[in-house]
Motif scaffolding. Structure first.
Motif, short mmCIF file in Angstrom:
data_model
loop_
_atom_site.label_atom_id
_atom_site.label_comp_id
_atom_site.label_asym_id
_atom_site.label_seq_id
_atom_site.Cartn_x
_atom_site.Cartn_y
_atom_site.Cartn_z
N ARG A 92 0.81 -1.21 0.00
CA ARG A 92 0.00 0.00 0.00
C ARG A 92 0.85 1.26 0.00
O ARG A 92 0.40 2.32 -0.45
CB ARG A 92 -0.93 0.00 1.22
CG ARG A 92 -2.25 0.73 0.99
CD ARG A 92 -3.12 0.68 2.22
NE ARG A 92 -3.45 -0.68 2.62
CZ ARG A 92 -4.02 -0.98 3.78
NH1 ARG A 92 -4.29 -0.02 4.66
NH2 ARG A 92 -4.30 -2.23 4.09
N TYR A 93 2.10 1.16 0.48
CA TYR A 93 2.94 2.35 0.60
C TYR A 93 4.16 2.33 -0.33
O TYR A 93 4.71 3.37 -0.64
CB TYR A 93 3.40 2.51 2.05
CG TYR A 93 2.24 2.52 3.01
CD1 TYR A 93 1.28 3.53 2.98
CD2 TYR A 93 2.07 1.48 3.93
CE1 TYR A 93 0.19 3.52 3.84
CE2 TYR A 93 0.98 1.47 4.80
CZ TYR A 93 0.05 2.48 4.76
OH TYR A 93 -1.02 2.48 5.60
N ASP A 94 4.60 1.15 -0.77
CA ASP A 94 5.78 1.09 -1.64
C ASP A 94 5.49 0.48 -3.00
O ASP A 94 6.35 0.43 -3.87
CB ASP A 94 6.92 0.32 -0.97
CG ASP A 94 6.55 -1.13 -0.64
OD1 ASP A 94 5.50 -1.62 -1.12
OD2 ASP A 94 7.32 -1.77 0.10
#
Length: 263
Positions: A92-94
């Motif tokens: 979700r973030y990378d």
């Protein structure tokens, strides 16, 4: 009409359609986004493809889970049957893919595969469930699968990063052929007519392998919306026999307003 070439073309487009967006440097999407595409071959509405995105956890890792489905419909289904499902779980973030699933049935030609990515070991394990085989591939931290690539591109690039004639390249793994380099060339901006009205788009050229299906490497052209969503709007392909086109046919849950030019 060459229905064998049509079948192969639809299958390739279902895969390529999810690859080809460009975007700003913050997520252009959110959980709940749903996109639907109608694929035409000549006078036939040959197929539909959908993409649905949801927030989940894979073990303890926060991920997005995207499911892509493609299916022939109506008269086209009499001549060939395509029923494909693709899934990706990516960070979700990378945006790193952690699991990829490919289950396809294309006129009796079937595959059932799963890829698990291990970045600590720099390895990816592909499990061929149909043939009961396993393959290991060397990977780097920038590799993408067929679906995660679209969302990676939508979050990475802005229009300021693009110059006409420039190409975007990335390493991709989604089949037992191993890691290969995907290439997408930026052609500029263009306004096209859609069922929703006129939409300003960024125009791209995905490079494909020439041969029995496509006339040449530059047979595909793609348009994505020039707004904060950067969703695919249209794709066209010149085939060895005939031509095929896919258009955005439905959407829901977009993070940003879909920009339509008012006359």
């Amino acid at each position: 009409m060459n229905f064998n070439a049509m079948k192969k073309s639809v299958v390739i487009l279902l895969g390529l359609f999810v690859l080809t967006a460009s975007a700003q440097k913050k997520p252009a999407y959110k959980s709940g986004e749903w996109l639907k595409f109608r694929i035409h071959y000549g006078i036939l509405n040959a197929s539909f493809a959908t993409l649905k995105l949801e927030s989940k956890k894979l073990d303890t890792i926060p991920v997005y889970h995207v499911v892509g489905k493609g299916k022939t419909t109506g008269l086209a289904r009499i001549f060939f049957k395509v029923d494909d499902t693709y899934e990706s779980y990516f960070g979700r973030y990378d945006n790193k893919p952690h699991k990829f699933i490919r289950k396809i049935d294309e006129g009796g030609y079937t595959k059932d595969m799963e890829i698990n990515f291990d970045y600590s070991e720099q390895k990816a394990q592909l499990i061929d469930k149909k043939n009961k085989k396993e393959f290991d591939f060397d990977i780097n931290n920038k590799v993408q699968d067929l679906l995660s690539a679209a969302y990676y591109l939508r979050s990475k690039y802005t229009l300021d990063d693009l110059t006409i004639g420039d190409s975007i390249k990335m390493d991709m793994l989604y089949d037992d052929d191993g890691v290969y380099q995907f290439k997408l060339k930026y052609l500029g901006k263009e306004i096209i007519k859609t069922k929703y009205g006129k939409v300003e788009c960024l125009k791209f050229r995905p490079y494909v392998q020439s041969g029995r299906v496509f006339k040449e490497q530059e047979s595909l052209t793609l348009w994505v919306s020039n707004d904060l969503n950067k969703i695919p709007i249209r794709i066209k392909a010149d085939l060895a026999v005939g031509a095929i086109k896919a258009d955005l046919d439905g959407y829901n849950g977009l993070k940003n307003q879909f920009k339509i030019i008012m006359d």
